[in-house]
Every structure is written in C-alpha cells, then in structure tokens.
Design an enzyme around this catalytic site. Structure first.
Site, PDB file in Angstrom:
ATOM      1  N   PRO A   2      -6.579   2.658  -0.387  1.00 45.48           N
ATOM      2  CA  PRO A   2      -7.914   1.002  -1.225  1.00 45.48           C
ATOM      3  C   PRO A   2      -8.570   1.127  -2.302  1.00 45.48           C
ATOM      4  CG  PRO A   2      -8.472   2.300   0.721  1.00 45.48           C
ATOM      5  CD  PRO A   2      -7.362   3.088   0.276  1.00 45.48           C
ATOM      6  N   GLU A   3      -8.638   0.883  -2.855  1.00 41.83           N
ATOM      7  CA  GLU A   3      -9.439   0.986  -3.807  1.00 41.83           C
ATOM      8  C   GLU A   3     -10.393  -0.285  -4.103  1.00 41.83           C
ATOM      9  OE1 GLU A   3      -6.664  -0.935  -7.183  1.00 41.83           O
ATOM     10  OE2 GLU A   3      -5.313   0.097  -6.244  1.00 41.83           O
ATOM     11  N   LYS A  59     -14.747   4.262  -4.270  1.00 38.40           N
ATOM     12  CA  LYS A  59     -14.902   3.796  -2.963  1.00 38.40           C
ATOM     13  C   LYS A  59     -14.957   4.509  -1.797  1.00 38.40           C
ATOM     14  CE  LYS A  59     -10.096   3.597  -6.389  1.00 38.40           C
ATOM     15  NZ  LYS A  59      -8.929   4.545  -6.235  1.00 38.40           N
ATOM     16  N   HIS A  95      -6.231   0.789   7.542  1.00 37.69           N
ATOM     17  CA  HIS A  95      -5.170   0.923   7.319  1.00 37.69           C
ATOM     18  C   HIS A  95      -4.392   0.714   8.603  1.00 37.69           C
ATOM     19  CE1 HIS A  95      -6.602   3.425   4.312  1.00 37.69           C
ATOM     20  NE2 HIS A  95      -5.686   3.459   3.167  1.00 37.69           N
ATOM     21  N   ARG A 127      -3.496  10.820   8.341  1.00 36.57           N
ATOM     22  CA  ARG A 127      -2.860  12.344   7.474  1.00 36.57           C
ATOM     23  C   ARG A 127      -3.960  12.873   7.276  1.00 36.57           C
ATOM     24  NH1 ARG A 127       0.673  10.208   2.240  1.00 36.57           N
ATOM     25  NH2 ARG A 127       0.843  12.848   2.265  1.00 36.57           N
ATOM     26  N   ARG A 278       2.353   7.961 -11.608  1.00 37.24           N
ATOM     27  CA  ARG A 278       2.335   6.247 -10.619  1.00 37.24           C
ATOM     28  C   ARG A 278       3.149   5.688 -11.445  1.00 37.24           C
ATOM     29  NH1 ARG A 278      -2.986   6.557  -8.973  1.00 37.24           N
ATOM     30  NH2 ARG A 278      -2.222   4.857  -7.517  1.00 37.24           N
TER      31      ARG A 278
END
Ligand SMILES: [Zn+2]
Length: 288
Positions: A2-3, A59, A95, A127, A278
């Site tokens: 997430p940004e 963040k 998430h 994760r 990226r």
C-alpha cells in the site's frame, strides 16, 4: 505494497473506531513482528493503555497510547489490520488474503490486541515483512526523519521539489520519486500515474526536465494523491480497504496495470517495461 493513499485510508478508518479504546491484553503468535522487544515485555508495556490518536507518516501508522510508548506499524507487502467488534463482523483491513474469506484469528495472524469492550484488532501478515514497534517519541521521530517530506504537507513545496531534483541530475525521475528518503509515501502506482499526468516519461533523467515540466510534475503528484485519498485508495490483489471493501481509485488509473489496454487520451497501447527494478507503465505518445 500500500502507498500513501491506501495507508491514509486505513489510518482514517482506524481513527474512527480505535480512539478511546483501552487495551486489555495482547497475544503474539509471531515474535519477530514485534521485535526487538520480547512478547512478554511487549505485552506488559502495552496492557492497560488507552488509544488516544492515530497518525500516518510516510507508509507507517502510529497508534498513540496513553503511556510513554506508542505503536508504530508498517504493513509492508501483505500486512492487514482488521478490527472485529464482535464475532463475524469485520470493520477494518489492509490486504486481502488468498480465498478472500476472513476467519479470525487464522494462520496469518501475528498479533491480536484485545480491548476492554471485547473488540479486537488483528494484525495478519502472510509474508511476515510487516512489523509493529513499541517505541518512545524520540525513537519514532528519528525513524520519521529518515523519510522525505510528506507530499501533501507544506514541506513539499515546489522549491523543495526543485532542490531534490537538482541534487540528482543524472538519476531517472522514477528512481527519485520512489526514493522514500527524498519524498515520503509514493510507490509504483502513483509514480507512474503522476508521470502520465505531467506528460513526462518516467525514464528521463531529472536534468532534462524543463522548469515548466517540474511544476507540472509537482502539481500532478499532489493532485493524484488527493484524488486517490478521496476515492479511498487503489484496490489491487495486494490491497483492499478496511472492511474488505474496495478502494475506488481503480477507474481513475491511466497507465498503472493497463499494459494490455489503450491510452484513454490517444487510444494507443500503454507500454510496460521493467525499469529501476519495477514494472513501469507509460504512454509513449502522450509522455515525452
Ligand atoms: Zn496516450
């Protein structure tokens, strides 16, 4: 990951429900999430404190507590914060998890905060890159200071942006915008979108930007973040909102995640390349 708009959305959702709640106990099922403290010390220091405010920096989410220490949370790749006022009812997340069903706690649950009103906040993380720190104000300020200016604050003036770019004339614009130590909170989605809005290729070196282009890019960064926050962020396979609902920004994306589609402006195909490590999306006709 997430940004800024997604973390800001989670912060706002959490602020509505958590402020004023008193922590009864903490259960830790994955000790590394709360390292370097041991679970026993973490539990002892946090039990009995009250949540007084929720803030965001870059963040990270800061949960301010009534004691001398606050909680600092980074969701990283797959972290979720899910609030459960009662069994079966979910209010706040991060998430989604594979399969979409949320049973709480589950095999991804790392930390559970229980409140005196019998509600719970679950930190789930598939994760395990996400973290929760219990830290004093000085430690948190030091950590915050490692991040560049907040793009929606007065600190991110056009002059400051010009100075950041001037320091690194040979670096590509995308690399600069992704660097958290230079500007806080931007990630792949909003960097690609801001470059499209400013009609600038993300691969260009900063020294090639004309003053007018720098002004446009500065405005585009601010505008895109504000718009996304107003739409509660961008949902993707890596992020849903709070209550499991989708952020509403996806229809406003012009390039990110649209490599098989056509440009909304010129109808030519959107390009996707690998750049500075990226996936990088752009329209080679609209962006120069
Ligand atoms: Zn185009």
């Amino acid at each position: 990951m997430p940004e800024l708009p997604e973390v800001e959305t989670i912060k706002r959702d959490l602020a509505k429900i958590l402020v004023g709640l008193k922590i009864n106990q903490v259960k830790i099922t994955w000790a590394k999430t709360i390292a370097p403290l041991s679970p026993a010390i973490f539990q002892r220091k946090i039990a009995g404190t009250k949540i007084t405010a929720i803030e965001r920096r870059a963040k990270m989410i800061r949960i301010k507590l009534s004691g001398p220490l606050d909680l600092l949370i980074h969701l990283k790749m797959t972290g979720q914060l899910i609030y459960q006022p009662q069994i079966g009812k979910i209010v706040v997340g991060g998430h989604p998890q594979p399969g979409g069903l949320i049973n709480l706690p589950n095999s991804f649950t790392r930390v559970i905060l229980s409140f005196t009103n019998d509600s719970k906040l679950f930190f789930n993380d598939l994760r395990k890159f996400g973290w929760i720190r219990l830290a004093d104000d000085k430690t948190i300020k030091t950590l915050f200071a490692k991040n560049g200016p907040e793009p929606l604050s007065k600190d991110f003036s056009l002059l400051v942006f010009q100075q950041i770019l001037a320091r690194f004339p040979r670096r590509p614009i995308k690399q600069i915008l992704l660097d958290q130590t230079l500007i806080a909170g931007l990630g792949n989605i909003y960097v690609d979108e801001a470059c499209f809005n400013a009609k600038i290729l993300p691969t260009r070196k900063t020294s090639t930007l004309k003053p007018k282009e720098i002004t446009k890019l500065h405005q585009a960064i601010i505008a895109i973040l504000k718009l996304s926050i107003s739409k509660k962020g961008t949902s993707s396979r890596n992020y849903v909102r709070a209550d499991g609902s989708q952020g509403g920004f996806v229809p406003y994306l012009n390039v990110y995640g649209r490599s098989k589609e056509t440009c909304k402006v010129c109808k030519q195909p959107i390009q996707k390349i690998k750049f500075v490590g990226r996936g990088t999306h752009f329209c080679k006709y609209c962006q120069k």
